[in-house]
Design a protein around this motif. Structure first.
Motif, mmCIF file in Angstrom:
data_model
loop_
_atom_site.group_PDB
_atom_site.id
_atom_site.type_symbol
_atom_site.label_atom_id
_atom_site.label_comp_id
_atom_site.label_asym_id
_atom_site.label_seq_id
_atom_site.Cartn_x
_atom_site.Cartn_y
_atom_site.Cartn_z
ATOM 1 N N SER A 125 -5.186 19.536 -1.537
ATOM 2 C CA SER A 125 -7.312 18.852 -0.697
ATOM 3 C C SER A 125 -6.774 17.102 -0.853
ATOM 4 C CB SER A 125 -8.043 19.040 -1.886
ATOM 5 O OG SER A 125 -7.919 20.685 -2.130
ATOM 6 N N LEU A 126 -6.018 16.458 -1.698
ATOM 7 C CA LEU A 126 -6.232 15.569 -2.212
ATOM 8 C C LEU A 126 -5.401 14.448 -0.581
ATOM 9 C CD1 LEU A 126 -6.824 13.010 -4.256
ATOM 10 C CD2 LEU A 126 -4.601 12.604 -5.066
ATOM 11 N N CYS A 127 -4.053 15.204 0.006
ATOM 12 C CA CYS A 127 -3.366 15.103 0.633
ATOM 13 C C CYS A 127 -4.536 14.499 1.698
ATOM 14 C CB CYS A 127 -2.918 15.589 1.282
ATOM 15 S SG CYS A 127 -1.410 16.040 0.132
ATOM 16 N N PHE A 128 -5.141 15.931 1.960
ATOM 17 C CA PHE A 128 -6.619 15.773 3.734
ATOM 18 C C PHE A 128 -7.453 14.314 3.493
ATOM 19 C CE2 PHE A 128 -5.152 19.986 3.179
ATOM 20 C CZ PHE A 128 -4.790 20.230 4.044
ATOM 21 N N VAL A 129 -7.683 13.965 2.253
ATOM 22 C CA VAL A 129 -8.408 12.897 1.311
ATOM 23 C C VAL A 129 -7.787 11.913 2.325
ATOM 24 C CG1 VAL A 129 -9.664 11.774 -0.376
ATOM 25 C CG2 VAL A 129 -9.730 14.103 -0.098
ATOM 26 N N MET A 130 -6.926 12.123 1.644
ATOM 27 C CA MET A 130 -5.522 10.478 1.899
ATOM 28 C C MET A 130 -5.674 10.161 3.499
ATOM 29 S SD MET A 130 -4.757 9.268 -0.893
ATOM 30 C CE MET A 130 -6.358 9.456 -0.999
ATOM 31 N N ILE A 131 -5.491 11.435 3.911
ATOM 32 C CA ILE A 131 -5.000 11.090 5.488
ATOM 33 C C ILE A 131 -6.798 10.642 6.367
ATOM 34 C CG2 ILE A 131 -4.862 12.527 8.155
ATOM 35 C CD1 ILE A 131 -2.869 14.171 6.227
ATOM 36 N N ILE A 132 -7.725 11.102 5.097
ATOM 37 C CA ILE A 132 -9.275 10.833 6.418
ATOM 38 C C ILE A 132 -9.153 8.821 6.003
ATOM 39 C CG2 ILE A 132 -11.490 11.370 6.131
ATOM 40 C CD1 ILE A 132 -10.912 14.172 5.152
ATOM 41 N N LEU A 133 -8.827 8.595 4.782
ATOM 42 C CA LEU A 133 -9.219 7.332 3.854
ATOM 43 C C LEU A 133 -8.239 6.445 4.473
ATOM 44 C CD1 LEU A 133 -10.908 8.176 0.523
ATOM 45 C CD2 LEU A 133 -11.726 7.755 3.120
ATOM 46 N N CYS A 134 -7.286 6.880 5.074
ATOM 47 C CA CYS A 134 -5.847 5.597 5.030
ATOM 48 C C CYS A 134 -6.240 5.148 6.134
ATOM 49 C CB CYS A 134 -4.483 6.895 6.288
ATOM 50 S SG CYS A 134 -3.143 5.977 5.588
ATOM 51 N N PRO A 135 -7.081 5.193 7.370
ATOM 52 C CA PRO A 135 -6.871 3.593 8.048
ATOM 53 C C PRO A 135 -7.558 3.079 7.341
ATOM 54 C CG PRO A 135 -7.816 6.418 8.835
ATOM 55 C CD PRO A 135 -7.769 6.477 7.742
ATOM 56 N N ILE A 136 -9.076 2.633 6.123
ATOM 57 C CA ILE A 136 -9.254 2.115 5.777
ATOM 58 C C ILE A 136 -8.914 0.656 5.103
ATOM 59 C CG2 ILE A 136 -10.670 1.037 3.430
ATOM 60 C CD1 ILE A 136 -12.123 2.280 5.365
ATOM 61 N N PRO A 137 -7.743 1.510 4.018
ATOM 62 C CA PRO A 137 -6.307 0.170 4.064
ATOM 63 C C PRO A 137 -5.579 -0.538 5.166
ATOM 64 C CG PRO A 137 -5.833 1.516 3.278
ATOM 65 C CD PRO A 137 -6.526 2.345 3.647
ATOM 66 N N LEU A 138 -5.570 0.235 6.275
ATOM 67 C CA LEU A 138 -5.261 0.085 7.021
ATOM 68 C C LEU A 138 -5.876 -1.537 8.191
ATOM 69 C CD1 LEU A 138 -2.692 0.661 9.599
ATOM 70 C CD2 LEU A 138 -3.471 2.205 10.490
ATOM 71 N N LEU A 139 -7.678 -0.763 8.104
ATOM 72 C CA LEU A 139 -7.571 -2.018 8.720
ATOM 73 C C LEU A 139 -7.778 -3.555 7.858
ATOM 74 C CD1 LEU A 139 -10.805 0.371 9.726
ATOM 75 C CD2 LEU A 139 -9.229 -0.972 11.507
ATOM 76 N N LEU A 140 -8.410 -2.540 6.726
ATOM 77 C CA LEU A 140 -7.713 -4.400 5.600
ATOM 78 C C LEU A 140 -6.820 -4.879 5.696
ATOM 79 C CD1 LEU A 140 -9.509 -3.102 2.543
ATOM 80 C CD2 LEU A 140 -10.755 -4.381 4.236
ATOM 81 N N TYR A 141 -5.202 -4.390 5.789
ATOM 82 C CA TYR A 141 -4.429 -5.179 5.925
ATOM 83 C C TYR A 141 -4.208 -6.177 7.733
ATOM 84 C CZ TYR A 141 0.776 -5.400 6.891
ATOM 85 O OH TYR A 141 2.296 -5.622 7.031
ATOM 86 N N ALA A 142 -4.931 -5.444 8.577
ATOM 87 C CA ALA A 142 -4.609 -6.086 9.586
ATOM 88 C C ALA A 142 -5.522 -7.124 10.139
ATOM 89 C CB ALA A 142 -5.001 -4.820 11.293
ATOM 90 N N ASP A 143 -7.092 -6.612 9.383
ATOM 91 C CA ASP A 143 -7.613 -7.650 8.941
ATOM 92 C C ASP A 143 -6.991 -9.074 8.724
ATOM 93 O OD1 ASP A 143 -10.488 -8.561 9.758
ATOM 94 O OD2 ASP A 143 -10.688 -8.493 7.973
#
Length: 822
Positions: A125-143
């Protein structure tokens, strides 16, 4: 067997020969309409052998997941440490969070997850959570990479991601929906974020001059392809290994590590550059402060010039404000004014402090201070316009200034401002050679010099400031200021420079004293007396020692030095409440402050008497006498004028004979003398001439007077065919060793007395050297010369001292070349 909502896992069923022929039934139940249970390959054999097969097949992806997890956590920790050290946020930290979340997903998808955690379903189940939340650090990284260029858009996207997570979690918690049912929406959001970030980073990084930024684009593209493949494969295969995503993350990791290392190297270079610039700025500030202190110290050596640069800076600031300069420009202008005269360091102090008028050579040297100052300040970049002000503040608006002869607006604005402020302070301050000008005189100077020496606009502003009283406020504040702006004793540099200059000044003072007389030399003495003349009324006296050359010629310079030492000690005693200095040679200058005409006359009379008492018993310096010219100063006259008048009085005194003194008088009294008084005076003069014609005074002629007499008589000989003879009498020592000076002088004095009595009153005699006399006999018979000299020698030989010296003589007719020796 394994419970409700259990994720995929390996189920081991122990079997034996007893179970032969039996049926093994696996029953799977799913609660999701979009996902059904699947039975994968069934392995039969030993359990350890089966695990070996499983590890061989799924172990690499699991190890990659652990490596990515370890790398992500290490990157996060390392980025935090770097951020603490460099006080900035590193974008690699957000990549670390992305990798950590990706690693959790990799481990959650691993076939070995039931070995890793007790509840494999929770990890799944945690795998699915990671897929859902993965855009957050990606956005922070790009910003972080783009320095917040699209932050508002990323905040909106992050809000959508968090909202999706919150809704999915609520639905999962209530049992309404499973995470896998919400997965398509999460994947759509992730894909959209990936595409948006990639486009933005491509736009931002493809123009970068660094190759690492372009490699980052390749890594991002690769990881995006890998994630897309892995995300799509969920719908087509029963299991996903995640190996493509793991490899992409590792590649992206190395690209980012390389990029971060280059970034740190660049930051370190920038830090070193900033540190270098900071140290350079600090050095320039320190140098500027030292130069200000030097300038202030130089000004402080002259009390009349003390605080000059500070006042000029304040005047310039007032003018700059009226011209509309900004506060920063005004501060720069003040800094320039503080150092405008720094070039005076290269000008000899005796010229800077000279009380009298400068010669052409001295003025040419003074003009060099602008170029010297510009050369000193050429490397100071901290203050704009500093060099041009230092170099051009003596340029004139009409082009007749120095050093380049600039005119009009070709002269820098700051230099024109400082020129006006500098001139005003010079006029408004007292100088060693004059008193301060009145306000009316200053207004007249600036009005007449506008357009000639000064910029008319700036000159008009200064006059307005004078009328409004603003300049007086500055003058009142800084007039008596002892450079406290710079000379703070708590400041190490300033204190050091102040101590150095104090030491140098003390050494200069030592070298400014005459070792022979113990009196100050001309440079220091005139400066001291000029300052005293401005503050006090009193008597200024030029004193001249008469017959010093004769003493040097006859008895040698040691005798002349002894006469000077005698006078120096006497003047020092007389000047205990005043000032005295040696101007050079046989000339001295005295100032008695706060005394009357009668007291000055009494002082000089006592000086003459005491000097005569000290020299009359010394055979070698008995001819020394004094002459003096006196001027009564009023206390508000320039020193050069007082000095010139005292010198004129000395000239008048010497015209009336030696061993006299005279007070300066604007008019000579003889113009109003009556006829009877003139007759009486002529009678007195005739008597004086008759008395002086007595031979008793003939030996008082010095060699120069004797030479003039000789030239006159020689002309008589040529015109009237007279016969005159020049005789040289020499005293030679009779012993093998030289007699003492005292014995020699005693013998010469006795010989002098014999000569006085033996020759006629029309004859002339002078002492030529320490052991020789010259005698000029007028119209004698040549045959009588030996008799005259024999008579002189016989009288000498009858004396007791004749055994020490033997006299001989030579003589020559003035009209003949040959001479005879006896």
């Amino acid at each position: 067997m394994v419970g409700k909502n259990s994720a995929s896992r390996f189920v081991f069923c122990p079997t034996s020969y007893k179970d032969a022929g039996k049926e093994l039934r696996l029953e799977l139940t799913t609660y999701t309409s979009n996902y059904s249970g699947v039975v994968n390959s069934i392995y039969c054999g030993d359990q350890s052998a089966i695990w070996q097969i499983i590890f061989h097949q799924y172990g690499p992806s699991t190890f990659i997941g652990f490596f990515v997890l370890f790398s992500g956590m290490t990157i996060i920790l390392f980025s935090m440490i770097l951020g603490f050290l460099y006080h900035i946020d590193f974008d690699m930290e957000y990549l670390g969070w992305c990798m950590t979340m990706g690693a959790v997903w990799l481990l959650g998808e691993s076939k070995l997850r039931q070995i890793l955690v007790p509840n494999a379903s929770a990890l799944a189940s945690l795998c699915f959570v990671m897929i859902i939340l993965c855009p957050i650090p990606l956005l922070l990284y790009a910003d972080s990479i783009q320095n917040g260029r699209h932050r508002r858009l990323y905040l909106i996207a992050g809000g959508i991601v968090l909202a999706n997570f919150a809704i999915s979690s609520v639905l999962y918690s209530t049992g309404m929906k499973d995470y896998i049912e919400m997965l398509p929406l999460g994947q759509i959001i992730l894909t959209a974020v990936f595409v948006m970030v990639f486009v933005h980073l491509f736009q931002y990084l493809h123009k970068s001059k660094y190759h690492t930024d372009r490699l980052l684009l390749v890594g991002l593209l690769l990881i995006m392809v890998c994630v897309t493949i892995e995300s799509a494969s969920v719908y087509f295969v029963t299991s996903v290994s995640g190996i493509f995503t793991g490899i992409g993350m590792i590649i992206l990791l190395f690209v980012n590590v390389f990029r971060t290392v280059r970034g740190i190297q660049h930051m370190e270079d920038m830090r070193q550059q900033q540190e270098l610039e900071r140290k350079q700025k600090q050095t320039e500030e320190m140098t500027l402060q030292m130069m200000r202190t030097l300038a202030a110290t130089i000004e402080g050596k002259d009390r009349n010039n003390c605080g000059h640069s500070i006042r000029v800076a304040e005047y310039a600031a007032l003018i700059g404000k009226r011209l509309g300069l900004s506060s920063e420009e005004i501060e720069n202008l003040k800094d320039c004014a503080y150092l405008h005269d720094i070039g005076a360091i290269g000008i000899p102090d005796q010229i800077l402090s000279k009380p009298g008028r400068l010669s052409e050579e001295e003025y040419a040297l003074i003009k060099q201070h602008t170029l010297i100052g510009a050369h000193i300040l050429k490397d100071i970049t901290l203050v704009p316009h500093l060099v041009e002000v230092t170099k051009s503040h003596h340029e004139r608006y009409d082009g007749t200034g120095y050093p380049e002869g600039l005119s009009g607006v070709a002269i820098p604005l700051y230099a024109r401002i400082v020129a006006v402020a500098d001139s005003f302070d010079a006029m408004h301050s007292r100088r060693i050679y004059r008193n301060a000008l009145s306000e009316d005189q200053i207004r007249k100077e600036f009005s007449e010099s506008a357009g000639k020496q000064f910029d008319p606009r700036i000159s008009a502003i200064l006059l307005d400031l004078m009328d409004e009283g603003h300049l007086e406020d500055v003058t009142g504040k800084y007039k008596e200021m002892e450079n406290s702006l710079y000379m703070d004793s708590n400041h190490t540099i300033n204190k050091f420079i102040s101590d150095v200059f104090t030491t140098i000044k003390s050494q200069e003072d030592i070298t400014s004293y005459d070792f022979l007389t113990g009196l100050p030399l001309r440079t220091l003495g005139e400066k001291q007396i000029a300052c005293a003349v401005q503050d006090h009324s009193g008597c200024l006296a030029f004193v001249d020692m008469d017959n010093l050359k004769k003493i040097n010629d006859v008895h040698g310079h040691k005798a002349g030095d002894r006469a000077l030492m005698t006078l120096g000690k006497l003047l020092a005693r007389f000047a205990s409440n005043g000032y005295a200095c040696r101007l050079g040679g046989d000339e001295f200058l005295l100032f008695f402050p706060d005394i009357t005409h009668e007291e000055a006359s009494e002082h000089i009379t006592q000086l003459f008497q005491q000097f005569h008492a000290l020299t009359k018993d010394d055979a070698e310096i008995q001819y020394a006498s004094l002459s003096a010219g006196l001027y009564m100063c009023s206390g508000n006259e320039p020193f050069p004028d007082c000095s010139s008048k005292a010198d004129n009085a000395l000239y008048y005194a010497k015209q009336n004979g030696k061993n006299q003194f005279s007070f300066y008088q604007p008019q000579i009294d003889h113009l109003s003398t009556s006829v009877s008084e003139a007759g009486n005076n002529l009678t007195q003069i005739a008597k004086s001439l008759q008395d002086s014609g007595s031979y008793m005074g003939a030996l008082n002629l010095d060699y120069r007077d004797f030479a003039r007499q000789y030239s006159y008589i020689h002309q008589l000989v040529i015109r009237n065919h007279c016969r005159c003879y020049l005789i040289m009498l020499t005293m030679e020592s009779t012993g093998e060793t030289s007699p003492s000076i005292e014995k020699a002088e005693q013998a010469l004095l006795q010989m002098e007395e014999i000569i006085r009595k033996s020759i006629r009153k029309i004859d002339i005699c002078t002492r030529y050297s320490s052991m020789q006399y010259l005698i000029l006999l007028f119209q004698p018979l040549e045959s009588a010369i030996p008799n005259i000299m024999d008579r002189i020698f016989m009288q000498y030989e009858s004396l007791d001292c004749s055994k020490e010296f033997h006299p001989i003589y030579d003589y020559q007719a003035m009209s003949e070349e040959e001479h005879k020796k006896y």
